[in-house]
Design a protein around this motif. Structure first.
Motif, PDB file in Angstrom:
ATOM      1  N   THR A   1      15.568   7.002  15.587  1.00 59.90           N
ATOM      2  CA  THR A   1      15.498   6.092  16.723  1.00 59.90           C
ATOM      3  C   THR A   1      15.701   4.666  16.246  1.00 59.90           C
ATOM      4  OG1 THR A   1      13.131   5.731  16.484  1.00 59.90           O
ATOM      5  CG2 THR A   1      13.815   7.629  17.839  1.00 59.90           C
ATOM      6  N   SER A   2      15.937   3.760  17.174  1.00 61.63           N
ATOM      7  CA  SER A   2      16.090   2.360  16.791  1.00 61.63           C
ATOM      8  C   SER A   2      14.807   1.845  16.145  1.00 61.63           C
ATOM      9  CB  SER A   2      16.482   1.514  18.001  1.00 61.63           C
ATOM     10  OG  SER A   2      15.542   1.660  19.031  1.00 61.63           O
ATOM     11  N   GLU A   3      13.665   2.348  16.584  1.00 61.43           N
ATOM     12  CA  GLU A   3      12.393   1.944  15.974  1.00 61.43           C
ATOM     13  C   GLU A   3      12.333   2.380  14.505  1.00 61.43           C
ATOM     14  OE1 GLU A   3       7.634   2.775  16.509  1.00 61.43           O
ATOM     15  OE2 GLU A   3       8.916   2.901  18.278  1.00 61.43           O
ATOM     16  N   ASP A   4      12.812   3.600  14.216  1.00 63.11           N
ATOM     17  CA  ASP A   4      12.843   4.088  12.830  1.00 63.11           C
ATOM     18  C   ASP A   4      13.726   3.195  11.964  1.00 63.11           C
ATOM     19  OD1 ASP A   4      11.235   6.246  13.519  1.00 63.11           O
ATOM     20  OD2 ASP A   4      12.956   7.585  13.852  1.00 63.11           O
ATOM     21  N   ILE A   5      14.874   2.824  12.503  1.00 62.96           N
ATOM     22  CA  ILE A   5      15.804   1.989  11.750  1.00 62.96           C
ATOM     23  C   ILE A   5      15.208   0.608  11.509  1.00 62.96           C
ATOM     24  CG2 ILE A   5      18.051   0.848  11.849  1.00 62.96           C
ATOM     25  CD1 ILE A   5      19.030   3.412  13.321  1.00 62.96           C
ATOM     26  N   LEU A   6      14.560   0.032  12.526  1.00 66.67           N
ATOM     27  CA  LEU A   6      13.916  -1.274  12.348  1.00 66.67           C
ATOM     28  C   LEU A   6      12.840  -1.218  11.275  1.00 66.67           C
ATOM     29  CD1 LEU A   6      13.595  -2.607  16.003  1.00 66.67           C
ATOM     30  CD2 LEU A   6      15.000  -3.537  14.173  1.00 66.67           C
ATOM     31  N   LYS A   7      12.053  -0.178  11.283  1.00 62.61           N
ATOM     32  CA  LYS A   7      11.006  -0.039  10.264  1.00 62.61           C
ATOM     33  C   LYS A   7      11.603   0.097   8.866  1.00 62.61           C
ATOM     34  CE  LYS A   7       7.414   2.003  13.162  1.00 62.61           C
ATOM     35  NZ  LYS A   7       6.659   3.217  13.485  1.00 62.61           N
ATOM     36  N   ALA A   8      12.691   0.855   8.758  1.00 58.89           N
ATOM     37  CA  ALA A   8      13.309   1.094   7.457  1.00 58.89           C
ATOM     38  C   ALA A   8      13.994  -0.153   6.903  1.00 58.89           C
ATOM     39  CB  ALA A   8      14.314   2.236   7.562  1.00 58.89           C
ATOM     40  N   THR A   9      14.463  -1.028   7.771  1.00 56.77           N
ATOM     41  CA  THR A   9      15.214  -2.198   7.305  1.00 56.77           C
ATOM     42  C   THR A   9      14.424  -3.494   7.364  1.00 56.77           C
ATOM     43  OG1 THR A   9      16.161  -2.518   9.506  1.00 56.77           O
ATOM     44  CG2 THR A   9      17.432  -1.177   7.949  1.00 56.77           C
ATOM     45  N   ALA A  10      13.246  -3.477   7.932  1.00 56.26           N
ATOM     46  CA  ALA A  10      12.437  -4.695   8.046  1.00 56.26           C
ATOM     47  C   ALA A  10      12.167  -5.278   6.666  1.00 56.26           C
ATOM     48  CB  ALA A  10      11.123  -4.391   8.768  1.00 56.26           C
TER      49      ALA A  10
END
Length: 94
Positions: A54-63
């Motif tokens: 999900t976009s949330e997963d991607i944000l967490k991974a790239t933050a």
């Protein structure tokens, strides 16, 4: 390459350009006006599929990827923007 606008306001993107940009039937394009005589078509990024997360997963991974960079300041951003503007103007002049 030259193309014409139809009576319905549609244009055809030449096949060579579609292949180069990997544009396929049904893909979305963003249309932007640039100046008085130019338009820019941008290929819209495809939606994420379920196996990509999900976009949330991607944000967490790239933050925080850039948190250790010390050279990012207003001057750096201004230079990036100027460089992008020059590249865009060069592309439009071709």
């Amino acid at each position: 390459m030259e193309t014409r606008i139809s009576s319905k306001g549609q244009i055809t993107i030449p096949s060579e350009i579609r292949r180069q940009l990997k544009i396929h039937t049904g893909d979305a394009l963003l249309v932007k006006a640039f100046g008085e005589n130019h338009i820019i078509l941008e290929v819209k990024k495809k939606a994420l599929t379920s196996n990509q997360g999900t976009s949330e997963d991607i944000l967490k991974a790239t933050a925080g990827l850039w948190k250790d960079r010390t050279d990012i300041n207003e001057s750096f951003i201004r230079e990036l923007r100027q460089s992008d503007r020059r590249r865009l103007e060069e592309l439009l002049d071709e």
